[in-house]
Design an enzyme around this catalytic site. Structure first.
Site, PDB file in Angstrom:
ATOM      1  N   HIS A  31     -35.564 -47.208 -39.471  1.00 61.23           N
ATOM      2  CA  HIS A  31     -34.261 -46.992 -38.661  1.00 61.23           C
ATOM      3  C   HIS A  31     -34.780 -45.628 -37.740  1.00 61.23           C
ATOM      4  O   HIS A  31     -34.977 -44.550 -38.186  1.00 61.23           O
ATOM      5  CB  HIS A  31     -33.387 -46.371 -39.671  1.00 61.23           C
ATOM      6  CG  HIS A  31     -31.817 -45.962 -39.255  1.00 61.23           C
ATOM      7  ND1 HIS A  31     -30.787 -45.715 -39.599  1.00 61.23           N
ATOM      8  CD2 HIS A  31     -31.445 -45.980 -37.758  1.00 61.23           C
ATOM      9  CE1 HIS A  31     -29.769 -45.427 -38.939  1.00 61.23           C
ATOM     10  NE2 HIS A  31     -29.999 -45.645 -37.926  1.00 61.23           N
ATOM     11  N   GLN A  54     -31.516 -55.570 -51.363  1.00 61.04           N
ATOM     12  CA  GLN A  54     -31.908 -54.358 -51.287  1.00 61.04           C
ATOM     13  C   GLN A  54     -31.381 -53.327 -52.590  1.00 61.04           C
ATOM     14  O   GLN A  54     -30.144 -53.387 -53.045  1.00 61.04           O
ATOM     15  CB  GLN A  54     -31.064 -53.570 -50.035  1.00 61.04           C
ATOM     16  CG  GLN A  54     -31.618 -52.042 -49.991  1.00 61.04           C
ATOM     17  CD  GLN A  54     -30.909 -51.219 -48.909  1.00 61.04           C
ATOM     18  OE1 GLN A  54     -29.608 -51.066 -49.039  1.00 61.04           O
ATOM     19  NE2 GLN A  54     -31.892 -50.962 -47.963  1.00 61.04           N
ATOM     20  N   PRO A  69     -28.775 -54.420 -44.090  1.00 58.80           N
ATOM     21  CA  PRO A  69     -27.928 -54.236 -45.388  1.00 58.80           C
ATOM     22  C   PRO A  69     -26.804 -53.180 -45.186  1.00 58.80           C
ATOM     23  O   PRO A  69     -26.826 -52.068 -44.602  1.00 58.80           O
ATOM     24  CB  PRO A  69     -28.881 -53.619 -46.366  1.00 58.80           C
ATOM     25  CG  PRO A  69     -29.979 -52.903 -45.764  1.00 58.80           C
ATOM     26  CD  PRO A  69     -29.987 -53.727 -44.442  1.00 58.80           C
ATOM     27  N   GLY A 117     -27.378 -54.166 -37.329  1.00 52.35           N
ATOM     28  CA  GLY A 117     -26.568 -53.688 -38.096  1.00 52.35           C
ATOM     29  C   GLY A 117     -25.246 -53.975 -37.704  1.00 52.35           C
ATOM     30  O   GLY A 117     -24.302 -55.011 -37.583  1.00 52.35           O
ATOM     31  N   ARG A 118     -24.366 -52.656 -37.126  1.00 49.83           N
ATOM     32  CA  ARG A 118     -23.050 -52.773 -36.801  1.00 49.83           C
ATOM     33  C   ARG A 118     -22.743 -53.737 -35.740  1.00 49.83           C
ATOM     34  O   ARG A 118     -21.558 -54.567 -35.883  1.00 49.83           O
ATOM     35  CB  ARG A 118     -22.737 -51.423 -36.313  1.00 49.83           C
ATOM     36  CG  ARG A 118     -22.452 -50.430 -37.553  1.00 49.83           C
ATOM     37  CD  ARG A 118     -22.654 -49.106 -37.184  1.00 49.83           C
ATOM     38  NE  ARG A 118     -24.005 -48.694 -36.683  1.00 49.83           N
ATOM     39  CZ  ARG A 118     -24.319 -47.313 -36.201  1.00 49.83           C
ATOM     40  NH1 ARG A 118     -23.372 -46.391 -36.264  1.00 49.83           N
ATOM     41  NH2 ARG A 118     -25.760 -46.974 -35.671  1.00 49.83           N
ATOM     42  N   CYS A 120     -30.440 -44.325 -47.209  1.00 46.06           N
ATOM     43  CA  CYS A 120     -29.320 -43.770 -47.157  1.00 46.06           C
ATOM     44  C   CYS A 120     -28.928 -42.452 -47.553  1.00 46.06           C
ATOM     45  O   CYS A 120     -29.748 -41.969 -48.489  1.00 46.06           O
ATOM     46  CB  CYS A 120     -28.672 -44.521 -48.349  1.00 46.06           C
ATOM     47  SG  CYS A 120     -26.987 -43.877 -48.357  1.00 46.06           S
ATOM     48  N   ASN A 175     -34.822 -50.866 -36.536  1.00 47.16           N
ATOM     49  CA  ASN A 175     -33.430 -50.609 -36.662  1.00 47.16           C
ATOM     50  C   ASN A 175     -32.622 -49.503 -35.913  1.00 47.16           C
ATOM     51  O   ASN A 175     -33.339 -48.334 -35.807  1.00 47.16           O
ATOM     52  CB  ASN A 175     -33.138 -50.768 -38.253  1.00 47.16           C
ATOM     53  CG  ASN A 175     -31.759 -50.462 -38.566  1.00 47.16           C
ATOM     54  OD1 ASN A 175     -31.520 -49.461 -39.253  1.00 47.16           O
ATOM     55  ND2 ASN A 175     -30.822 -51.358 -38.097  1.00 47.16           N
ATOM     56  N   GLY A 176     -31.542 -49.642 -35.539  1.00 51.63           N
ATOM     57  CA  GLY A 176     -30.815 -48.521 -35.050  1.00 51.63           C
ATOM     58  C   GLY A 176     -30.257 -48.882 -33.721  1.00 51.63           C
ATOM     59  O   GLY A 176     -31.368 -48.968 -32.673  1.00 51.63           O
TER      60      GLY A 176
HETATM   61  C1  LIG Z   1     -20.885 -49.650 -43.470  1.00 49.55           C
HETATM   62  C2  LIG Z   1     -22.393 -49.450 -43.552  1.00 49.55           C
HETATM   63  C3  LIG Z   1     -22.852 -49.306 -44.689  1.00 49.55           C
HETATM   64  C4  LIG Z   1     -24.083 -49.273 -44.724  1.00 49.55           C
HETATM   65  N1  LIG Z   1     -24.810 -49.620 -45.855  1.00 49.55           N
HETATM   66  C5  LIG Z   1     -26.195 -49.558 -45.951  1.00 49.55           C
HETATM   67  C6  LIG Z   1     -26.903 -49.817 -47.238  1.00 49.55           C
HETATM   68  O1  LIG Z   1     -26.196 -50.348 -48.205  1.00 49.55           O
HETATM   69  N2  LIG Z   1     -28.318 -49.722 -47.300  1.00 49.55           N
HETATM   70  C7  LIG Z   1     -28.971 -49.157 -46.132  1.00 49.55           C
HETATM   71  O2  LIG Z   1     -30.384 -49.397 -45.946  1.00 49.55           O
HETATM   72  N3  LIG Z   1     -28.313 -49.044 -45.111  1.00 49.55           N
HETATM   73  C8  LIG Z   1     -26.964 -49.119 -44.747  1.00 49.55           C
HETATM   74  N4  LIG Z   1     -26.264 -48.903 -43.474  1.00 49.55           N
HETATM   75  C9  LIG Z   1     -27.119 -48.551 -42.386  1.00 49.55           C
HETATM   76  C10 LIG Z   1     -27.519 -49.840 -41.738  1.00 49.55           C
HETATM   77  O3  LIG Z   1     -28.423 -50.727 -42.527  1.00 49.55           O
HETATM   78  C11 LIG Z   1     -28.460 -49.354 -40.275  1.00 49.55           C
HETATM   79  O4  LIG Z   1     -29.530 -48.903 -40.893  1.00 49.55           O
HETATM   80  C12 LIG Z   1     -27.573 -48.501 -39.722  1.00 49.55           C
HETATM   81  O5  LIG Z   1     -26.205 -49.006 -39.430  1.00 49.55           O
HETATM   82  C13 LIG Z   1     -28.180 -48.525 -38.115  1.00 49.55           C
HETATM   83  O6  LIG Z   1     -28.212 -49.945 -37.585  1.00 49.55           O
HETATM   84  P1  LIG Z   1     -27.246 -50.316 -36.451  1.00 49.55           P
HETATM   85  O7  LIG Z   1     -27.225 -49.465 -35.324  1.00 49.55           O
HETATM   86  O8  LIG Z   1     -28.007 -51.543 -35.906  1.00 49.55           O
HETATM   87  O9  LIG Z   1     -25.927 -50.417 -37.144  1.00 49.55           O
HETATM   88  C14 LIG Z   1     -24.711 -49.111 -43.589  1.00 49.55           C
HETATM   89  C15 LIG Z   1     -24.416 -49.221 -42.260  1.00 49.55           C
HETATM   90  C16 LIG Z   1     -22.945 -49.193 -42.376  1.00 49.55           C
HETATM   91  C17 LIG Z   1     -22.489 -49.080 -40.856  1.00 49.55           C
END
Ligand SMILES: Cc1cc2nc3c(=O)[nH]c(=O)nc-3n(C[C@H](O)[C@H](O)[C@H](O)COP(=O)(O)O)c2cc1C
Length: 345
Positions: free
Chosen positions: A186, A84, A32, A248-249, A114, A226-227
């Site tokens: 995460h 979510q 998300p 995610g990213r 968050c 995650n992460g």
């Molecule tokens: C722009 C952005 C918005 C995010 N919004 C949410 C969110 O609404 N809910 C949530 O649980 N995590 C949110 N996250 C965190 C991601 O879900 C994820 O846990 C985090 O980016 C780590 O994963 P990654 O390293 O694969 O990006 C957000 C991340 C980014 C970059």
């Protein structure tokens, strides 16, 4: 003891062939991400992978209950899709979960990760890690009114509460008091003050072994990690220790990775998806949305990274960035940008 709920589900896709696709609920998902994983983004991601579980951006209970817009809108093609929720009032969450189930969502996920100030003021998100019993009550209240899985996305700790024991106690309390058995972790803690949400995704170090240990100590739970996962090779390594990967990213910025997910992580007989064909397959959706008044740029912003690493990628990105927001911009802008990639092949 808590039994695993059935985690293998069969979903009916509304594609041309009405194919039945079997998938393991949290083996691979796109995280998300607020402002990123909106419905246009998810529609595009679904064209790249049929098996990936797609999460909505976090939607607060307040937005659903009091908001003017329809925050739960999505296209049938997006299944399997998880909503979510952000909130900490069990009754409000239950109310929203019920609506979400009626709207056809396949999973309800509670945000316990968050760290933003706004979210903390509402007493939800990552600060809920300090209130395990309340999280359990929230999960239970939702489970009592829906049949779809209710899952939790959390961190490995908050502030000084960052020991492995703290994480175990949190999970144990939630599991004992509710029927929750699917968690996404995460693999870094969150600082509730002093760091921006962005910094909280970068500065606290990743601790994958801690998540692996959690799976060992709670083998009956489905644990997704995650992460910082940047490739499917890395994903495969993690899958030797946990049940699922949430990306995610990287998935957002380099979506062509999703074109390989079904083949690499689910079924080698499924061919890798052709990204050019995916862009063209998006045209009918774009046309339909334009006719409803959606701005082209609101859709194309999610597809800018699709050709990363391919000749013409820069021109593709630039053409879309410079033209898609102009008034009256239509599908021809995408066609022109696509030609900048195809003519170099
Ligand atoms: C722009 C952005 C918005 C995010 N919004 C949410 C969110 O609404 N809910 C949530 O649980 N995590 C949110 N996250 C965190 C991601 O879900 C994820 O846990 C985090 O980016 C780590 O994963 P990654 O390293 O694969 O990006 C957000 C991340 C980014 C970059």
């Amino acid at each position: 003891m808590h039994q695993n709920k059935e985690i293998e589900k069969t979903f009916k896709f509304s594609g041309k062939d009405q194919e039945m696709v079997k998938y393991s609920l949290n083996r691979f998902s796109v995280a998300p991400m607020l402002d990123w994983t909106d419905r246009h983004c998810r529609y595009f991601h679904r064209l790249l992978s049929q098996q990936t579980l797609l999460y909505t951006e976090m939607v607060t209970t307040g937005a659903i209950i009091h908001g003017k817009g329809d925050y739960l809108a999505y296209s049938e093609e997006e299944h399997p899709i998880a909503l979510q929720l952000g909130g900490s009032d069990p009754q409000a969450l239950a109310h929203c979960a019920k609506i979400a189930q009626e709207r056809g969502y396949d999973e309800i996920n509670l945000n316990v990760g968050c760290p933003s100030d706004r979210v903390q003021n509402g007493r939800f998100g990552a600060c809920l890690m300090g209130e395990a019993e309340l999280v359990a009550d929230c999960v239970k209240a939702m489970q009592d009114v829906v049949n779809v899985p209710v899952t939790v996305k959390t961190r490995i700790g908050i502030d000084e509460q960052d020991s492995y024991q703290f994480l175990c106690d949190f999970i144990d309390t939630v599991v004992q008091r509710s029927d929750c058995n699917i968690f996404t972790i995460h693999a870094r803690k969150a600082w509730l003050s002093g760091l921006s949400p962005k910094e909280n995704r970068e500065i606290p170090p990743l601790d994958y072994p801690r998540v692996y240990q959690l799976k060992k100590d709670f083998p009956q739970l489905m644990i997704a990690i995650n992460g910082g996962v940047k490739s499917l090779e890395e994903a495969k390594q993690h899958l030797q220790h946990v049940d699922g990967i949430m990306m995610g990213r990287e998935a957002y910025q380099n979506p062509s990775i999703l074109a390989q997910v079904d083949h690499e992580l689910f079924d080698a007989s499924i061919p890798v998806v052709d990204t050019i064909a995916v862009v063209r397959a998006l045209y009918p959706y774009i046309e339909q949305e334009l006719s409803k008044g959606t701005y082209l740029g609101h859709i194309t912003r999610h597809i800018l990274g699709i050709f990363q690493g391919i000749p013409g990628a820069r021109q593709w990105r630039r053409h879309l960035s410079e033209n898609a927001h102009k008034s009256g911009a239509d599908i021809s802008v995408v066609e022109q940008a696509l030609a900048m990639v195809t003519e170099r092949m």
